[in-house]
Each structure stands twice: as C-alpha cells, then as structure tokens.
Write a protein that holds these residues in place. Structure first.
Motif, mmCIF file in Angstrom:
data_model
loop_
_atom_site.group_PDB
_atom_site.id
_atom_site.type_symbol
_atom_site.label_atom_id
_atom_site.label_comp_id
_atom_site.label_asym_id
_atom_site.label_seq_id
_atom_site.Cartn_x
_atom_site.Cartn_y
_atom_site.Cartn_z
ATOM 1 N N LEU A 18 0.808 -1.213 0.000
ATOM 2 C CA LEU A 18 0.000 0.000 0.000
ATOM 3 C C LEU A 18 0.848 1.273 0.000
ATOM 4 C CD1 LEU A 18 -2.728 1.413 0.081
ATOM 5 C CD2 LEU A 18 -2.710 1.124 2.567
ATOM 6 N N MET A 22 0.524 4.164 -2.789
ATOM 7 C CA MET A 22 0.208 5.546 -2.425
ATOM 8 C C MET A 22 1.285 6.496 -2.945
ATOM 9 S SD MET A 22 -1.577 5.283 1.391
ATOM 10 C CE MET A 22 -0.028 5.335 2.211
ATOM 11 N N ARG A 29 -4.891 6.169 1.276
ATOM 12 C CA ARG A 29 -5.482 4.837 1.418
ATOM 13 C C ARG A 29 -6.981 4.836 1.120
ATOM 14 N NH1 ARG A 29 -8.360 1.835 4.876
ATOM 15 N NH2 ARG A 29 -7.738 -0.316 5.243
#
Length: 70
Positions: A18, A22, A29
């Motif tokens: 993640l 990002m 998120r």
C-alpha cells in the motif's frame, strides 16, 4: 577505481504494498479503496493472512492510461 553507480533493477512484475501504491499514485489509502470499490482502480490481492498487495504491472498500466488521457 569506482564503477559508476547503476540504478537498482526492479523485476518486471512484482507485488506493491500500500505505501508504494500511495507513493506512485499520490492517493491516500481511503481514496484507493474507494476507487477499487467503484472498479476504477486495480484490485488488491491477498498475499497472506493479513496482507494484500497490488500487481506492479496493473498499477503502472493504470497510471499510464491516466497520463495518456490528459
């Protein structure tokens, strides 16, 4: 004599976590998960009991498609 520094080669296809997704997209998120829910962003895949990741090729293709639309 020092050899010139070579950039680290990334495998052609790998799992992005993640934080990396990002960083590459500039999205937070919640926005990533909202886009996934709307089928407007590549879906995460389960890679462990409590871990998910994204296919690097899918993310790169998604980014390229957005840049091509501009």
């Amino acid at each position: 004599m020092q050899s010139p520094k070579q950039p680290l080669a990334h495998p052609a296809r790998h799992i992005l976590r993640l934080n990396e997704v990002m960083r590459r997209t500039g999205f937070r998120r919640a926005h990533i998960y909202n886009l996934m829910k709307l089928d407007k962003f590549p879906h995460a895949r389960r890679i462990g009991l409590r871990a998910v990741g994204w296919d690097s090729q899918e993310i790169e293709q998604w980014i390229a498609a957005r840049l091509d639309r501009s």
